[in-house]
Scaffold this motif. Structure first.
Motif, PDB file in Angstrom:
ATOM      1  N   ILE A  64      21.756 -21.584 -13.403  1.00 23.35           N
ATOM      2  CA  ILE A  64      21.165 -20.190 -13.733  1.00 23.35           C
ATOM      3  C   ILE A  64      19.655 -20.238 -13.399  1.00 23.35           C
ATOM      4  O   ILE A  64      19.083 -19.159 -12.907  1.00 23.35           O
ATOM      5  CB  ILE A  64      21.304 -19.753 -15.218  1.00 23.35           C
ATOM      6  CG1 ILE A  64      22.838 -19.728 -15.415  1.00 23.35           C
ATOM      7  CG2 ILE A  64      20.377 -18.734 -15.707  1.00 23.35           C
ATOM      8  CD1 ILE A  64      23.347 -19.663 -16.951  1.00 23.35           C
ATOM      9  N   LEU A  65      18.987 -21.525 -13.987  1.00 23.21           N
ATOM     10  CA  LEU A  65      17.617 -21.658 -13.311  1.00 23.21           C
ATOM     11  C   LEU A  65      17.151 -21.444 -12.088  1.00 23.21           C
ATOM     12  O   LEU A  65      16.391 -20.758 -11.495  1.00 23.21           O
ATOM     13  CB  LEU A  65      17.045 -22.680 -13.728  1.00 23.21           C
ATOM     14  CG  LEU A  65      15.488 -22.992 -13.694  1.00 23.21           C
ATOM     15  CD1 LEU A  65      14.550 -21.910 -14.676  1.00 23.21           C
ATOM     16  CD2 LEU A  65      15.315 -24.461 -14.230  1.00 23.21           C
ATOM     17  N   TYR A  68      17.221 -17.822 -11.212  1.00 23.21           N
ATOM     18  CA  TYR A  68      16.118 -16.964 -11.338  1.00 23.21           C
ATOM     19  C   TYR A  68      15.053 -17.381 -10.496  1.00 23.21           C
ATOM     20  O   TYR A  68      14.088 -16.421  -9.814  1.00 23.21           O
ATOM     21  CB  TYR A  68      15.774 -17.635 -12.782  1.00 23.21           C
ATOM     22  CG  TYR A  68      14.388 -17.059 -13.072  1.00 23.21           C
ATOM     23  CD1 TYR A  68      14.388 -15.538 -13.644  1.00 23.21           C
ATOM     24  CD2 TYR A  68      13.365 -17.984 -13.214  1.00 23.21           C
ATOM     25  CE1 TYR A  68      12.970 -15.067 -14.235  1.00 23.21           C
ATOM     26  CE2 TYR A  68      12.168 -17.300 -13.776  1.00 23.21           C
ATOM     27  CZ  TYR A  68      11.796 -16.010 -14.057  1.00 23.21           C
ATOM     28  OH  TYR A  68      10.816 -15.318 -14.452  1.00 23.21           O
ATOM     29  N   VAL A  71      15.306 -15.249  -7.195  1.00 18.37           N
ATOM     30  CA  VAL A  71      14.781 -13.968  -7.501  1.00 18.37           C
ATOM     31  C   VAL A  71      13.490 -13.875  -7.506  1.00 18.37           C
ATOM     32  O   VAL A  71      12.622 -13.007  -6.941  1.00 18.37           O
ATOM     33  CB  VAL A  71      15.642 -13.249  -8.703  1.00 18.37           C
ATOM     34  CG1 VAL A  71      15.111 -12.018  -9.210  1.00 18.37           C
ATOM     35  CG2 VAL A  71      17.358 -13.292  -8.596  1.00 18.37           C
ATOM     36  N   PHE A  72      12.807 -14.614  -8.265  1.00 18.81           N
ATOM     37  CA  PHE A  72      11.335 -15.020  -8.218  1.00 18.81           C
ATOM     38  C   PHE A  72      10.609 -14.880  -7.061  1.00 18.81           C
ATOM     39  O   PHE A  72       9.782 -14.348  -6.428  1.00 18.81           O
ATOM     40  CB  PHE A  72      11.063 -15.891  -9.259  1.00 18.81           C
ATOM     41  CG  PHE A  72       9.440 -15.815  -9.690  1.00 18.81           C
ATOM     42  CD1 PHE A  72       8.882 -14.605 -10.048  1.00 18.81           C
ATOM     43  CD2 PHE A  72       8.622 -16.937  -8.981  1.00 18.81           C
ATOM     44  CE1 PHE A  72       7.451 -14.834 -10.386  1.00 18.81           C
ATOM     45  CE2 PHE A  72       7.226 -16.845  -9.015  1.00 18.81           C
ATOM     46  CZ  PHE A  72       6.668 -15.826  -9.857  1.00 18.81           C
TER      47      PHE A  72
END
Length: 82
Positions: A64-65, A68, A71-72
């Motif tokens: 999940i990290l 993220y 996306v960032f």
């Protein structure tokens, strides 16, 4: 009641005029280029880590990290291109 509506219309008119003049300041083009390249590298590494589907089972929080981070990195690339 009319004074409330007048006040709200004045606030929204000021808000709309402020949006027209909204411009994000950015640094020199070389620094923007470095930011773009760094974000691209981060995106590539995050996608590389996301392709190992077995890690999603063993380490779901890290999976999940990495999503993220991807996306960032993509949003940073969009911001730096202007």
């Amino acid at each position: 009641m009319d004074s409330t509506q007048e006040a709200l219309s004045g606030v929204t008119a000021g808000f709309k005029s402020g949006l027209k003049d909204f411009d994000i300041e950015q640094g020199p083009s070389f620094l923007r280029f470095l930011g773009f390249v760094t974000a691209f590298g981060s995106l590539v590494c995050a996608i590389y880590k996301l392709t190992g589907i077995t890690s999603a089972i063993g380490h779901p929080v890290m999976y999940i990290l990495y999503g993220y981070i991807a996306v960032f990195a993509a949003s940073t690339m969009l911001f730096e291109t202007k």
